[in-house]
Design a protein around this motif. Sequence first.
Motif, short mmCIF file in Angstrom:
data_model
loop_
_atom_site.label_atom_id
_atom_site.label_comp_id
_atom_site.label_asym_id
_atom_site.label_seq_id
_atom_site.Cartn_x
_atom_site.Cartn_y
_atom_site.Cartn_z
N LEU A 399 0.87 -1.19 0.00
CA LEU A 399 0.00 0.00 0.00
C LEU A 399 0.90 1.23 0.00
CD1 LEU A 399 -2.94 1.21 0.38
CD2 LEU A 399 -2.33 1.40 2.79
N GLU A 400 0.70 2.12 -0.96
CA GLU A 400 1.50 3.34 -1.04
C GLU A 400 0.59 4.55 -0.96
OE1 GLU A 400 5.31 1.84 -3.70
OE2 GLU A 400 3.75 3.04 -4.66
N ILE A 401 0.95 5.47 -0.08
CA ILE A 401 0.23 6.74 0.04
C ILE A 401 1.18 7.83 -0.45
CG2 ILE A 401 -0.91 8.33 1.62
CD1 ILE A 401 -1.39 5.90 3.46
N ARG A 432 1.81 -2.12 8.37
CA ARG A 432 3.18 -1.99 8.89
C ARG A 432 3.96 -1.08 7.95
NH1 ARG A 432 7.87 -4.92 7.94
NH2 ARG A 432 6.69 -6.42 6.68
N ASN A 433 4.55 -0.03 8.51
CA ASN A 433 5.33 0.91 7.70
C ASN A 433 6.65 0.27 7.27
OD1 ASN A 433 7.45 3.59 8.09
ND2 ASN A 433 5.79 3.67 6.60
N THR A 434 6.97 0.34 5.97
CA THR A 434 8.18 -0.28 5.45
C THR A 434 9.17 0.71 4.85
OG1 THR A 434 7.08 -0.71 3.32
CG2 THR A 434 7.01 -2.47 4.98
N ASP A 435 8.69 1.88 4.38
CA ASP A 435 9.63 2.80 3.74
C ASP A 435 8.98 4.16 3.54
OD1 ASP A 435 11.95 3.70 2.64
OD2 ASP A 435 11.81 2.55 0.78
N VAL A 436 9.82 5.20 3.47
CA VAL A 436 9.41 6.55 3.08
C VAL A 436 10.47 7.07 2.12
CG1 VAL A 436 8.88 8.89 3.82
CG2 VAL A 436 8.28 6.97 5.30
N TYR A 437 10.07 7.50 0.94
CA TYR A 437 11.05 7.98 -0.03
C TYR A 437 10.38 8.98 -0.97
CZ TYR A 437 8.77 4.54 -3.12
OH TYR A 437 7.85 3.82 -3.84
N THR A 448 3.04 -2.25 4.33
CA THR A 448 2.55 -3.60 4.04
C THR A 448 1.17 -3.73 4.68
OG1 THR A 448 4.76 -4.57 3.94
CG2 THR A 448 2.92 -6.06 4.35
N MET A 449 0.17 -4.02 3.86
CA MET A 449 -1.22 -4.17 4.32
C MET A 449 -1.52 -5.67 4.38
SD MET A 449 -4.67 -2.56 2.62
CE MET A 449 -4.36 -3.29 0.99
N THR A 450 -1.75 -6.19 5.58
CA THR A 450 -1.99 -7.61 5.77
C THR A 450 -3.46 -7.84 6.09
OG1 THR A 450 0.27 -7.94 6.56
CG2 THR A 450 -1.34 -9.66 7.07
N ILE A 451 -4.06 -8.77 5.32
CA ILE A 451 -5.50 -9.05 5.47
C ILE A 451 -5.66 -10.53 5.83
CG2 ILE A 451 -7.74 -8.97 4.33
CD1 ILE A 451 -6.48 -6.99 2.34
N ASP A 452 -6.42 -10.78 6.88
CA ASP A 452 -6.72 -12.15 7.28
C ASP A 452 -8.09 -12.52 6.74
OD1 ASP A 452 -7.08 -14.58 8.42
OD2 ASP A 452 -7.00 -13.89 10.51
#
Length: 747
Positions: A399-401, A432-437, A448-452
């Motif tokens: 997921l990117e914002i 969960r935040n993975t990066d900012v650039y 990372t968007m995790t769906i159960d």
Amino acid sequence: MVSFQIEPFLFQKYISVVKNVVRIIICVLLVCIPIVGNNLVYADNDYPVAPSPPFKMVTSHNIHSDYLSKFAPVPYKSGFVFGNANGQLQYMVGGNIWMEVLIDGTDINSSPIIVDSYAIIGTKVGTIAKVNIESGSIVWKNRVRNAIIGKPVYSDGMIYFGSADESFYCLNFDDGSVIFEYRTKTPIWSTPCIIAERVIFGGDDDKIYCLNKYSGNVLWEASCDGLLEAEPILDGFYLYVGSLNGFVYKINAITGEIVWNTAVPGVIHSRGVLADNFFVVADDSGTVSFIGKKDGRIVVQNSSFAPISAPLSTNGEAVYFVDRNKDFVGIDLTGEVIWKRRLINSVRGELLILDQKIYMLTSDGYLQTWEECGYVTILPENKNLGDFYTSDGYQSFDLEIVTGRDDGRVRPGAVLGRPFEAGKRCKAVLFRNTDVYYQGNRRVYKYTMTIDFSDPAFCYGENDFRVFVNTTEPIFRGEGEYEESGIDQMVFETFTFNILDWTDECVTCSPCYDIQVVPQDIPYFKRTEVGSFEIQIVSTDGVDRVIWLEHEGFGGISPEKTSIPQENGLATYRIEFDCMKLSGGSYFSIPIKVWCDTCPSPNEKMMEIWYSTRMLEFTTDPRIRIEMKPNSVDVLVNGEPIRLDVPSRIVEGRTLVPIRFVAETFGCDVFWEQETKKVTIEKDEKTLLYWAYKNYAEFNGERVEIDTYPIIERGRTLVPFRSIAESLGASVRWISSSRDIIIDWEF
């Protein structure tokens, strides 16, 4: 040697020819000089620096009264000058009112012109005043016989304006004395324009007039077959103007010759703008037309808007306006929408584009400043995640914002905290935040968007979820559409998917209440009645709790934050409002927020209380239109027939109507004193006093002469309708051909 001798009479003839040539050259030079001042028309490619969408509101300052003018605030030094509905001329700097002077206590529908440190302003009862902006002192006041609606203009020490009293005036700027008065025998609502020695304006008799600006002598008249409210716009030797018959005219400003006329779909109330090779005009059908200046051919039309009655604004690259649905719109020169944002408050006036900002005055009295801002894009673009089985268990997606804007004109906005999913899921979606650039001029927040998918919240019919993002920037929806953050400063995106092995059992973390609004959808309330919504908060688990409710306020609706205890599982809240006091336009929306802090939390790490937001949307009439004939008991109010208890009367050319009709139609309080035969009419903060058989009245404590006094007939008091209607903010027209009286009260 050959010598030449010129006869004296030939010499004088040559001198005369030379003088005429010089005069022509001077006239041409004067015509070609760009017109500046209160007729803000830019020469080719000489536009202000162009702000570019999207925009955000950065300031909003209260002017302490409604704003009635269709014109923009006028810049002066580091602030703005304008008039309000209380009859005050104000100078606002940085949100503070530095100068405020009462002109006559009646509506100001006009707009000031500023010359040096002085402002000239007209009012609804015909007062025109010169005010020293620095000291707030009135230098002089003059009174004509009726309303001044169009803006005055200044030239060579003289002030020019038209009036509803059927005259056009030229006053001395220094002392306000009348230099000339030209009787047109028709009301004048439009703003004049000046070219060389000519002053040009339109009237309600379907004509454009051109007078010598020094003497008032008629130089030419042009018939346009339609009433003219819009001011003519000059471009070299030619002027462009729209009329209430739905035609646009190009006229030779020197000769009065009509070069072409072009029909558009609706009535034209205000001036258009010159942009590139187009004259761009908007009309009452909600259509913006791009008309070729040379041949009058319509090149582009966009008919996707609500009625547009205010003047257009341009920066040379786009055209901006606010329509009656309160949509703040920008379209480029191909007619494509590049910006669209629905406002809470209506704007009946033009927008001012200045120093890469856009300024607007809302009808309920706020001066707003809008600046360029970034926008949010949520990726992936395809929000359908695909097909899944509950046995697939956890699935992860990027997921990117993305914040900021491609042109880098502003710094990218920040994402505050992690995005979250809120509503029906308990712990089915985690981030969960993975990066900012940086990506070019934009900042990317990667998660990372995790769906159960095995979570029992995913069941038949529950195949979507919303991601909430806390950011100050709007989210881009495509084709110029932007969605603003809601009452909680959140933007959101909806993701969908398809579970191939649905289960019938649903276990969701739904809130402990359900919200029901009556009436549903988008109801219509008459402008002359009370509108209301009932909000019912129903317990879903049978437990009585304390529910909190909050709604924002605007024009006629007061803000409120209140607690409502549930009884037998139900809490009820009612919003009521007088539609006559709404700030303007025809479409309204009231944001509300409902929350409860004793519900089970859907996700303890991300939210502490349950809350929900709603928009209560409704429509009403954008105006009250009254149609009547002299000496008749039959009246139409917004098309509905009403019968007077006694007929209207014509006395000395003016229409008198029963007091009761005034009270019921305009929502006034009316009082009659038998001993003094005094009529008191009160509406909001306005008080009008009339006396039977006396030729004067009082408007908010100021005595004025009136040409027709109230009379008593068959035990009923009849009052001068035009005087009252215009004092309350309405406009009155007499259509001589059909003997119709038409009163329009715009909101």
